[in-house]
Each structure stands twice: as C-alpha cells, then as structure tokens.
Design an enzyme around this catalytic site. Structure first.
Site, PDB file in Angstrom:
ATOM      1  N   GLY A  38       0.767  -1.804   0.299  1.00  0.00           N
ATOM      2  CA  GLY A  38       0.233  -0.090   0.205  1.00  0.00           C
ATOM      3  C   GLY A  38       0.816   1.569   0.210  1.00  0.00           C
ATOM      4  O   GLY A  38      -0.089   2.324   0.370  1.00  0.00           O
ATOM      5  N   CYS A  39       1.987   1.367  -0.180  1.00  0.00           N
ATOM      6  CA  CYS A  39       2.855   1.943  -0.114  1.00  0.00           C
ATOM      7  C   CYS A  39       2.724   2.923  -2.062  1.00  0.00           C
ATOM      8  O   CYS A  39       3.324   2.277  -2.901  1.00  0.00           O
ATOM      9  CB  CYS A  39       4.197   2.164   0.233  1.00  0.00           C
ATOM     10  SG  CYS A  39       4.159   1.940   2.056  1.00  0.00           S
ATOM     11  N   LEU A  40       2.913   3.856  -2.459  1.00  0.00           N
ATOM     12  CA  LEU A  40       3.662   5.013  -3.301  1.00  0.00           C
ATOM     13  C   LEU A  40       4.868   4.215  -3.823  1.00  0.00           C
ATOM     14  O   LEU A  40       4.949   3.572  -5.443  1.00  0.00           O
ATOM     15  CB  LEU A  40       3.397   6.243  -3.277  1.00  0.00           C
ATOM     16  CG  LEU A  40       1.845   6.623  -3.246  1.00  0.00           C
ATOM     17  CD1 LEU A  40       2.377   8.447  -2.898  1.00  0.00           C
ATOM     18  CD2 LEU A  40       0.995   6.273  -4.345  1.00  0.00           C
ATOM     19  N   SER A  41       5.718   3.894  -3.263  1.00  0.00           N
ATOM     20  CA  SER A  41       7.218   3.680  -2.950  1.00  0.00           C
ATOM     21  C   SER A  41       7.379   2.613  -2.220  1.00  0.00           C
ATOM     22  O   SER A  41       6.859   1.581  -1.755  1.00  0.00           O
ATOM     23  CB  SER A  41       8.661   4.547  -2.303  1.00  0.00           C
ATOM     24  OG  SER A  41       7.965   5.619  -2.415  1.00  0.00           O
TER      25      SER A  41
END
Length: 347
Positions: free
Chosen positions: A126-129
């Site tokens: 669930g992280c953009l990175s």
C-alpha cells in the site's frame, strides 16, 4: 511622531532543531549524543511597536507552540521519548518547506541495508514507493534489572526519498522501545508533528501502513524471542503454533484482476486473517458510472468476509475504517465494498 524600529540581526548561531541546524541538516545523528533540545523561533525584537502588532505576535506564538497541545495531548499518544522529542521539534518548525527538507535529510542518514532485507516478507504493502523493513529483538543496553528487558531495533530502506524520510523517522523513533511500547504508539502523532501537511493522501496511507507493519514485526519478534509479556513461555509457544497454523498466508492471484490481487495481498499481509473471502460482483453492475476500477480493469463491486484477531474489541465502524485505511488508494477506485469483519471469538 517618529517610530523607531530596530531590525533584527541575523543570529550569530544557527537556529537549531533537536540540537542541529535546521533547513536540511538533521534532526540528530543516528550515532549522536543523547542530549537533545527542540528548536523554537526567537521572538522579534523592536524598541517600539503597536499594541496590535504585539498582540498578533503573541497570538502567532501561541498557535505555533500550543495549538498541538490544544488539539492533541501528546501524553495520550503514548509516544516513545525519541518520538515525542521529534514531534515537538517538527511541530515547532514554522513552515512546510523546512519540514520537508528535514525528512529528506533524515532519508540521507538512514543506514544502508543488504539485499537480504529486500525480500517479499519485509515489503510494506500500500505504499507509493517500494519499502522494506525488518527488526531484531535485543537486550536493552545498561539494563541491570534481574529480568532482562528486550527492545526492538528496526532497519529498512525505500526507493522514494520522502518515503525513506518517513521510514527513517519511524525507525529512529521506535528503536530501543519494547514491543508493548511500540503497540501503544498512536499514529496521530504525524498530525501533531504537522508532517501530515507535507504528505499527499497516498503517502499518508503509506505512512500508516509502514507503522502497522512495524508494529506487527515487533509482535512477531517478541513471540519468536519468547519475550511476550505476562504469558508463560511454554503456553505462548503453543499458542503461537496454533495461531500460525490457522493464519491465511497466501491466495491464488487472478490474471487481469489487479484490484482483487491488491486487496487480498494487503489484508493478508497486515491483518493476518484466519479466514478471508473476497468475491468480485462487478459483472452484476457492468459499466457502473463513476467507477474508476471498472474503467481500468472491469472491477468495481466487491464483497469481503474476513476473520482476524485485529478486530477483537473494535466496533463495526472501527473495523470498516481499519480496512478502508489499509486499502488506501484502492478504495478510491471501488464503487462498493460490502464488508463482514469478525474476530475469531465471534465465529
């Protein structure tokens, strides 16, 4: 009448935050001293000023230093000493740009990790990175008590600089704390520190996921190391084996259904459910207007049934909010998600 105003000279010493010059230097070195102090802006000095400007100056000072205490009582957030120091320091920075620079500098000071840390078991969903984090459980240094205290030490990395800065903040703030202390930390401290103002909704969700994974890592380390509080070691080992055997750890991915796969991966990784069923009902609502998921992959309506220990003691609303938070940006693409969330005791 002549109004004489003495301009403020540039201070001979740089402004400090946690004992280190601000504007992109550092909150503190990871190997630095234990004595730190939060920076606060020096008051403006004038030989004459109007009552109105004096009142505004006092008011702004109150807002800068006291608003957080008015909105959030730091003692109620159950922060570690390091986290409380950094929250106080960050909240004292008067502008968003400088807070952003501090996070980037902390990212540059995060110790490097080896490739064996960058594995799927350590990846934060669930992280953009891309973010990887893990921890060890070690005896507390300088502990002379009869019963040895075990504390958690984290290490990790991210390919995004701002996300890496958030990870560095969490690692520094949680390292040296017990698993129990880490579980008690309230994620609202990111608002008290005014860092949430710097984050997009996607990065804010990523931060919450990082903290959730780090809390779970601490619990796992405590269980594996036999350091769970108030539980007999033999009973804990038996309980752990039973729980692990019942926990869902994988699922069969479906080609062409990225939202389904993302939802299942996220919830299985973080919530460790004993049962989870996700049904895609999108075909019953084909072409539903306003559904981004339908436009991208033909996914818009889902029904979720999940049983997890994490729901114990939570109200129905809180359980739904927890799931919405974990799914983050995926929820923005779903038109409808029907949820039945239970704890094992309710099954």
């Amino acid at each position: 009448h002549t109004l004489k105003i003495t301009t403020m000279r540039r201070p001979s010493k740089p402004l400090l935050i946690a004992g280190i010059p601000i504007a992109g230097l550092a909150l503190a070195s990871y190997n630095g001293g234990s004595t730190v102090s939060a920076w606060s802006p020096a008051p403006h000095t004038t030989t004459a000023t109007s009552r109105r400007s004096h009142k505004q100056s006092s008011s702004s000072s109150v807002i800068l230093h006291s608003a957080i205490e008015d909105e959030l009582d730091l003692s109620s957030l159950h922060l570690t000493p390091q986290l409380e120091m950094m929250v106080t320091a960050f909240s004292s920075i008067p502008d968003e740009k400088t807070r952003h620079k501090q996070l980037l500098y902390m990212a540059s000071k995060l110790p490097a990790v080896t490739d064996d840390v960058r594995i799927s078991e350590n990846k934060v969903p669930g992280c953009l990175s891309t973010v990887h984090v893990d921890c060890t459980l070690e005896p507390k240094q300088g502990d002379d008590s009869d019963q040895e205290t075990m504390v958690v030490n984290y290490f990790g990395d991210s390919d995004g600089l701002l996300t890496k800065g958030l990870l560095a903040l969490l690692i520094r703030g949680l390292n040296g704390a017990t698993p129990e202390e880490i579980q008690n930390v309230d994620p609202q401290f990111i608002q008290a520190a005014k860092i949430s103002q710097t984050l997009t909704p996607g990065r804010n969700n990523g931060f919450l996921n990082m903290l959730a994974v780090m809390k779970k890592k601490a619990l796992d380390a405590a269980a594996e190391g036999g350091a769970a509080d108030d539980v007999d070691a033999d009973d804990e080992e038996t309980k752990e084996e039973e729980e692990q055997s019942a926990i869902v750890t994988s699922f069969e991915e479906i080609d062409g259904k990225p939202m389904y796969n993302t939802i299942m991966t996220t919830l299985i990784t973080i919530l460790k459910p004993t049962s989870i069923t996700l049904t895609d009902n999108s075909s019953q609502h084909a072409g539903h207007a306003g559904s981004k998921g339908w436009e991208e992959s033909g996914e818009s309506h889902f029904a979720l049934e999940i049983v997890a220990e994490a729901f114990e003691g939570l109200s129905l609303v809180k359980r739904h909010q927890l799931i919405y938070m974990l799914l983050g940006e995926t929820m923005q693409k779903i038109h409808a998600l029907e949820i039945k969330a239970k704890s094992p005791a309710e099954v």
